[in-house]
Design an enzyme around this catalytic site. Structure first.
Site, PDB file in Angstrom:
ATOM      1  CD  GLN A 166      -0.165  -1.445   3.089  1.00  0.00           C
ATOM      2  OE1 GLN A 166      -0.006  -2.398   2.336  1.00  0.00           O
ATOM      3  NE2 GLN A 166      -0.166  -1.578   4.413  1.00  0.00           N
ATOM      4  CB  SER A 213      20.616  -8.905   2.330  1.00  0.00           C
ATOM      5  OG  SER A 213      21.752  -8.110   2.513  1.00  0.00           O
ATOM      6  CD  GLN A 235      24.129  -9.769   4.447  1.00  0.00           C
ATOM      7  OE1 GLN A 235      24.891  -8.825   4.358  1.00  0.00           O
ATOM      8  NE2 GLN A 235      22.837  -9.628   4.267  1.00  0.00           N
ATOM      9  CG  HIS A 238      20.443  -8.084   7.058  1.00  0.00           C
ATOM     10  ND1 HIS A 238      19.874  -6.897   7.449  1.00  0.00           N
ATOM     11  CD2 HIS A 238      21.720  -7.787   6.710  1.00  0.00           C
ATOM     12  CE1 HIS A 238      20.764  -5.922   7.340  1.00  0.00           C
ATOM     13  NE2 HIS A 238      21.896  -6.431   6.904  1.00  0.00           N
ATOM     14  CD  GLU A 302      23.198  -6.413  -0.232  1.00  0.00           C
ATOM     15  OE1 GLU A 302      22.589  -5.390   0.123  1.00  0.00           O
ATOM     16  OE2 GLU A 302      22.943  -7.554   0.218  1.00  0.00           O
ATOM     17  CG  HIS A 303      27.302  -6.370   1.683  1.00  0.00           C
ATOM     18  ND1 HIS A 303      26.046  -6.938   1.838  1.00  0.00           N
ATOM     19  CD2 HIS A 303      27.137  -5.048   1.896  1.00  0.00           C
ATOM     20  CE1 HIS A 303      25.169  -6.003   2.147  1.00  0.00           C
ATOM     21  NE2 HIS A 303      25.803  -4.841   2.190  1.00  0.00           N
ATOM     22  CG  ASP A 336      25.354  -2.823   6.553  1.00  0.00           C
ATOM     23  OD1 ASP A 336      25.369  -2.690   5.311  1.00  0.00           O
ATOM     24  OD2 ASP A 336      25.188  -3.924   7.111  1.00  0.00           O
ATOM     25  CD  GLU A 390      18.806   5.693 -40.006  1.00  0.00           C
ATOM     26  OE1 GLU A 390      17.983   6.508 -39.545  1.00  0.00           O
ATOM     27  OE2 GLU A 390      19.630   5.077 -39.297  1.00  0.00           O
ATOM     28  CG  HIS A 395      14.676  12.271 -39.549  1.00  0.00           C
ATOM     29  ND1 HIS A 395      13.373  11.855 -39.451  1.00  0.00           N
ATOM     30  CD2 HIS A 395      15.238  12.073 -38.317  1.00  0.00           C
ATOM     31  CE1 HIS A 395      13.153  11.413 -38.224  1.00  0.00           C
ATOM     32  NE2 HIS A 395      14.278  11.540 -37.515  1.00  0.00           N
TER      33      HIS A 395
END
Length: 412
Positions: A166, A213, A235, A238, A302-303, A336, A390, A395
């Protein structure tokens, strides 16, 4: 829930928010976050209350982190230069901030006030006119005070009590309270990620696709087993879908880290979450650090933590990673929170093609060009020839009209 069911749920909520605005958002807040909200927007009184509730040490830590994040991202400010590609033809770029951006900060099992700093600070530096933040409230209708303090420090314009799909819908479509934004940033669960991808098709850009992650640690005999274990566990805690990967050249180190992970796991308040993440993780023994870095580049983490003797050599060989940490003391936690680099990074292999959030994420590059009569002499005929070949005769005519005008005035 399978992918088809997830997509159906997300589509249904997004459609409802598009059609019914605030009423739909409040209804879903009651359904999913179990709170009845008289209004979505956070008031100044609530912001002031948060200032009183956050202790001075945390406030000082937020200020320090914000300072370092700002310093790092200010180095990324784009300075465009004019270039004469031909005599009389001048081209250049200008960086223009996205006017209105939306930041999503999850509630979940931890208050991610660090993410507020990571997303809002570069937006402010870029010059975004409006920075809108959505984050879910607790059952008392309150947002964690540290999130509100971080938002004030970083310069967020408006904050709304809304989470999940939402919130993404409210920012993508706009409601009576929540402004429509042009790009949405921030992490979230699989519902949030699916919602971001759906709205990105037609209604708002997003920072990047994302998955769970992850961290990859490359270690050798010089590494500290307790450091490595702590990095893997930081890690793993998480979420249960987080991934941790240890690649090492040393069997002794592999065994020592394994023992240390077990010891430190028992000390963690979130050990059940970390344990489930570890069930899906690996420790890999390789012959040398070059094999290790090749495996890491294939994984595109990612890391990436390089805590080996030859970390400087390996750093030059990194081609796929979100953020890289060098040496024995550069833990992922530093990035982080407070070193200055951004922690909003590509996951799930997307580091093969995506960058982490940076100043450019909040800007558009607009190109400009100026052409003089001398420029028409330089490139006019080439434009005519290419357009004609073309088969785009309008053009060609756009250039031919100018060439003929200059000929009539004896300027060609």
């Amino acid at each position: 829930m399978n992918t088809t069911q997830l997509t159906q749920v997300v589509t249904s909520v997004l459609d409802d928010v598009r059609q019914n605005g605030d009423a739909a958002v409040k209804r879903y807040e009651e359904k999913f976050d179990h709170v009845s909200l008289p209004q979505l927007r956070v008031t100044e009184a609530e912001m002031d209350e948060a200032e009183r509730l956050v202790d001075e040490e945390l406030k000082a830590s937020l200020e320090l982190a914000h300072l370092n994040i700002r310093r790092f991202h200010e180095t990324q400010v784009f300075e465009g230069e004019k270039t004469d590609t031909q005599p009389g033809v001048t081209c250049w770029q200008k960086s223009v901030a996205i006017e209105r951006v939306g930041l999503y900060v999850p509630g979940g099992t931890a208050p991610l006030f660090s993410t507020v700093l990571m997303l809002a600070t570069p937006a402010k530096i870029a010059g975004c006119d409006e920075i809108v933040l959505c984050t879910p409230p607790n059952r008392e209708g309150k947002i964690h005070p540290a999130i509100l303090v971080a938002a004030r420090i970083a310069g967020v314009s408006q904050i709304f009590k809304a989470g999940g799909v939402q919130a993404i819908g409210a920012m993508a479509y706009g409601t009576e309270s929540v402004p429509k934004v042009y790009k949405i940033f921030g992490p979230g669960n699989q519902y949030v990620m699916a919602a971001k991808q759906q709205v990105s098709l037609h209604d708002a850009a997003i920072d990047m696709p994302a998955g769970p992650s992850e961290v990859c640690v490359i270690a050798d005999d010089s590494s500290h087993p307790d450091f490595v274990a702590a990095d893997l566990l930081s890690q793993a805690e998480h979420g249960i879908d987080s991934q941790v990967l240890l690649i090492t050249t040393s069997e002794r180190m592999l065994n020592a880290v394994g023992r240390e992970v077990e010891r430190q796991l028992g000390l963690l308040p979130r050990r059940e979450i970390a344990a489930q993440a570890l069930d899906n993780s690996l420790m890999v023994l390789v012959s040398d650090t070059f094999e290790a870095i090749n495996l890491s580049n294939t994984y595109a983490p990612e890391h990436l933590i390089l805590c080996t003797e030859d970390y400087e050599i390996l750093a030059d060989k990194v081609i796929n990673a979100g953020s890289v940490f060098l040496g024995h003391y550069a833990c992922e936690s530093a990035g982080d929170y407070a070193s200055g680099t951004n922690h909003t990074l590509p996951t799930h292999g997307y580091a093969l093609a995506y960058s982490g959030v940076n100043l450019d994420s909040y800007c558009r590059k607009i190109t400009f060009q100026h052409i003089t009569p001398e420029g028409i002499r330089s490139i006019g005929r080439a434009v005519e020839v290419m357009a004609e070949n073309e088969q785009l005769m309008a053009h060609k005519r756009a250039m031919s009209q100018r060439i003929n005008y200059l000929k009539r005035n004896n300027e060609i």
